[in-house]
Write a protein that holds these residues in place. Structure first.
Motif, PDB file in Angstrom:
ATOM      1  N   GLU A 193      -0.150  11.280   2.014  1.00 13.60           N
ATOM      2  CA  GLU A 193      -2.218  10.806   1.921  1.00 13.60           C
ATOM      3  C   GLU A 193      -2.607   9.972   3.150  1.00 13.60           C
ATOM      4  O   GLU A 193      -3.691   9.414   2.681  1.00 13.60           O
ATOM      5  N   LEU A 194      -1.600   8.740   3.400  1.00 17.22           N
ATOM      6  CA  LEU A 194      -1.352   7.754   3.801  1.00 17.22           C
ATOM      7  C   LEU A 194      -1.683   8.257   5.668  1.00 17.22           C
ATOM      8  O   LEU A 194      -1.790   7.224   6.296  1.00 17.22           O
ATOM      9  N   GLY A 195      -1.216   9.763   5.838  1.00 17.15           N
ATOM     10  CA  GLY A 195      -1.259  10.300   7.345  1.00 17.15           C
ATOM     11  C   GLY A 195      -0.016   9.179   8.342  1.00 17.15           C
ATOM     12  O   GLY A 195      -0.855   9.101   9.031  1.00 17.15           O
ATOM     13  N   VAL A 196       0.847   9.212   8.016  1.00 17.39           N
ATOM     14  CA  VAL A 196       2.126   8.135   8.709  1.00 17.39           C
ATOM     15  C   VAL A 196       2.848   9.520   8.422  1.00 17.39           C
ATOM     16  O   VAL A 196       3.151  10.415   7.342  1.00 17.39           O
ATOM     17  N   SER A 197       4.541   8.800   8.810  1.00 10.73           N
ATOM     18  CA  SER A 197       5.185   9.816   8.929  1.00 10.73           C
ATOM     19  C   SER A 197       6.268   9.309   7.552  1.00 10.73           C
ATOM     20  O   SER A 197       6.260   8.143   6.948  1.00 10.73           O
ATOM     21  N   GLN A 198       7.000  10.399   7.026  1.00 11.22           N
ATOM     22  CA  GLN A 198       8.058  10.007   6.301  1.00 11.22           C
ATOM     23  C   GLN A 198       9.055   8.507   6.786  1.00 11.22           C
ATOM     24  O   GLN A 198       9.256   7.671   5.346  1.00 11.22           O
ATOM     25  N   SER A 199       9.712   8.623   7.289  1.00  7.21           N
ATOM     26  CA  SER A 199      10.235   7.299   8.481  1.00  7.21           C
ATOM     27  C   SER A 199       9.606   5.977   7.780  1.00  7.21           C
ATOM     28  O   SER A 199      10.227   5.372   8.239  1.00  7.21           O
ATOM     29  N   ALA A 200       8.401   6.465   7.945  1.00  5.23           N
ATOM     30  CA  ALA A 200       7.755   5.346   8.133  1.00  5.23           C
ATOM     31  C   ALA A 200       7.307   4.399   6.950  1.00  5.23           C
ATOM     32  O   ALA A 200       7.254   3.062   7.290  1.00  5.23           O
ATOM     33  N   VAL A 201       7.283   5.449   5.983  1.00  6.84           N
ATOM     34  CA  VAL A 201       7.006   5.310   4.574  1.00  6.84           C
ATOM     35  C   VAL A 201       8.554   4.337   4.578  1.00  6.84           C
ATOM     36  O   VAL A 201       8.396   3.215   3.223  1.00  6.84           O
ATOM     37  N   SER A 202       9.205   4.886   4.497  1.00  2.15           N
ATOM     38  CA  SER A 202      10.578   4.867   4.059  1.00  2.15           C
ATOM     39  C   SER A 202      10.860   3.391   4.393  1.00  2.15           C
ATOM     40  O   SER A 202      11.384   2.611   4.058  1.00  2.15           O
ATOM     41  N   HIS A 203      10.770   2.804   5.791  1.00  2.00           N
ATOM     42  CA  HIS A 203      10.859   1.569   6.380  1.00  2.00           C
ATOM     43  C   HIS A 203      10.225   0.614   5.499  1.00  2.00           C
ATOM     44  O   HIS A 203      10.786   0.109   5.529  1.00  2.00           O
ATOM     45  N   GLN A 236       0.891  -0.993   0.304  1.00  2.00           N
ATOM     46  CA  GLN A 236       0.067  -0.088   0.095  1.00  2.00           C
ATOM     47  C   GLN A 236       1.297   1.016   0.062  1.00  2.00           C
ATOM     48  O   GLN A 236       0.934   1.738  -1.167  1.00  2.00           O
ATOM     49  N   TYR A 237       1.928   0.972   0.819  1.00  2.00           N
ATOM     50  CA  TYR A 237       2.717   2.058   1.007  1.00  2.00           C
ATOM     51  C   TYR A 237       3.490   2.449  -0.537  1.00  2.00           C
ATOM     52  O   TYR A 237       3.724   3.940  -0.517  1.00  2.00           O
ATOM     53  N   PHE A 238       3.854   1.726  -0.431  1.00  2.00           N
ATOM     54  CA  PHE A 238       4.825   1.316  -2.134  1.00  2.00           C
ATOM     55  C   PHE A 238       3.814   1.751  -3.499  1.00  2.00           C
ATOM     56  O   PHE A 238       4.362   2.654  -3.938  1.00  2.00           O
ATOM     57  N   GLU A 239       2.972   2.115  -4.157  1.00  2.00           N
ATOM     58  CA  GLU A 239       2.111   2.270  -4.347  1.00  2.00           C
ATOM     59  C   GLU A 239       2.215   3.758  -4.552  1.00  2.00           C
ATOM     60  O   GLU A 239       1.482   4.626  -5.580  1.00  2.00           O
ATOM     61  N   ALA A 240       1.690   4.056  -3.182  1.00  2.00           N
ATOM     62  CA  ALA A 240       1.505   5.386  -2.883  1.00  2.00           C
ATOM     63  C   ALA A 240       2.340   6.547  -3.550  1.00  2.00           C
ATOM     64  O   ALA A 240       2.530   7.101  -3.797  1.00  2.00           O
ATOM     65  N   VAL A 241       3.633   5.641  -2.926  1.00  2.00           N
ATOM     66  CA  VAL A 241       4.927   6.820  -3.902  1.00  2.00           C
ATOM     67  C   VAL A 241       5.162   6.787  -4.282  1.00  2.00           C
ATOM     68  O   VAL A 241       5.445   7.665  -5.389  1.00  2.00           O
TER      69      VAL A 241
END
Length: 307
Positions: free
Chosen positions: A35-45, A18-23
């Motif tokens: 968009e996801l309502g989370v931190s950038q570090s959480a997405v990167s992780h 889900q995170y990768f599709e958004a990126v």
């Protein structure tokens, strides 16, 4: 591995997807995180963990930003289709109004000249689809990053389906009036070695002597829309697609210099990713377009756009 650990790992993979599709869609970790309502570090992780599990590099550095790797591009396309289908299924199960955004890219002449005058019937027939038109000065590139569906005259690239719409035909038009003798001529062929080639070819096809028509140097235009308006204002004669000139011929603000129609060599097509052909929005667009092009409506690809 216990069943609990399997479920935990599966949930992590799904979150990573889900995170990768958004990126991939935003081409930005920051925009995806917002968009996801989370931190950038959480997405990167999550994306790093997903890449580790899959054993593939999904993102690559590009200047100061990021770009999707070829394998990541393939994954993003599959995810976009899968998520769209999942959303449609959930909407069907839950009930209520289901809305879908359909991004449609068009070039500057085809969009206002052929597509928009017909598009109201698509909107009326598909109230659950939010249509977003994106206008490009030139033919938009075939990429799902550009739009969900694309009207373009570019060659069809692998992985795309294409429905032929019309063969572009050029007509010679000018403002009405006592147009006797020579006049300025507006060309959209601007390369030095091909300057005015459109008119040279047209005069040969129509059996006209350019030297008896042209006065002065070429007037130059980078776009058919500009050439059309230049002709309407009385600046000279222009060669433009017949679907652009139609309404102005009908309302009397333009007239034919000659009735000959010349193929430009451009074929407009509706293009979309093959992997997304089953999506509701694209399916509805294809169904509508085929009805518009049906012979009984007089709009087959061989003659559509004729005046």
């Amino acid at each position: 591995m216990s069943s609990t650990e399997i479920r935990r790992q599966s949930a992590s993979i799904i979150r990573g997807l889900q995170y990768f599709e958004a990126v991939a869609r935003h081409q930005s970790v920051k925009a995806a995180a917002e968009e996801l309502g989370v931190s950038q570090s959480a997405v990167s992780h999550q994306i790093r963990e997903l890449a580790r599990v899959l054993g593939e590099q999904l993102l690559i550095r590009s200047g100061r930003g990021i770009a999707v790797s070829p394998m990541g591009q393939l994954l993003a396309e599959r995810l976009s289709s899968a998520f769209s289908s999942l959303q449609a299924s959930l909407d069907e199960i839950v009930g209520g109004e289901s809305r879908q955004l359909l991004r449609l890219a068009v070039c500057s002449s085809f969009g206002p000249g052929w597509l928009v005058p017909r598009l109201s019937s698509f909107v009326e027939a598909n109230p659950g689809i939010d249509l977003q038109l994106q206008l490009y000065a030139q033919d938009p590139q075939l990429s799902h990053q550009v739009a969900d569906a694309i009207f373009s005259a570019l060659p069809v690239t692998p992985g795309f389906s294409a429905i032929p719409v019309l063969d572009e035909m050029l007509v010679a038009v000018q403002a009405p009036g006592p147009q006797k003798g020579r006049r300025r001529m507006i060309t959209t062929e601007l390369e030095p070695q091909k300057l005015g080639q459109d008119w040279l070819d047209y005069c040969v096809l129509a059996g006209l002597g350019r030297e008896t028509l042209q006065q002065g140097a070429w007037l130059r235009s980078t776009q058919y829309l500009l050439a059309l308006e230049m002709a309407r204002s009385g600046m000279g004669a222009a060669l433009v697609p017949d679907f652009l000139a139609r309404r102005y011929i009908e309302d009397g603000t333009l007239e034919f210099l000659d009735p000959t129609r010349m193929p430009s060599g451009r074929v407009y097509r509706l293009c979309f990713k093959q992997s997304r052909g089953r999506e509701n929005g694209i399916g509805a667009l294809v169904k509508w377009l085929r009805a518009e092009l049906s012979p009984e409506r007089g709009l087959s690809s061989a003659v559509s756009g004729s005046i």
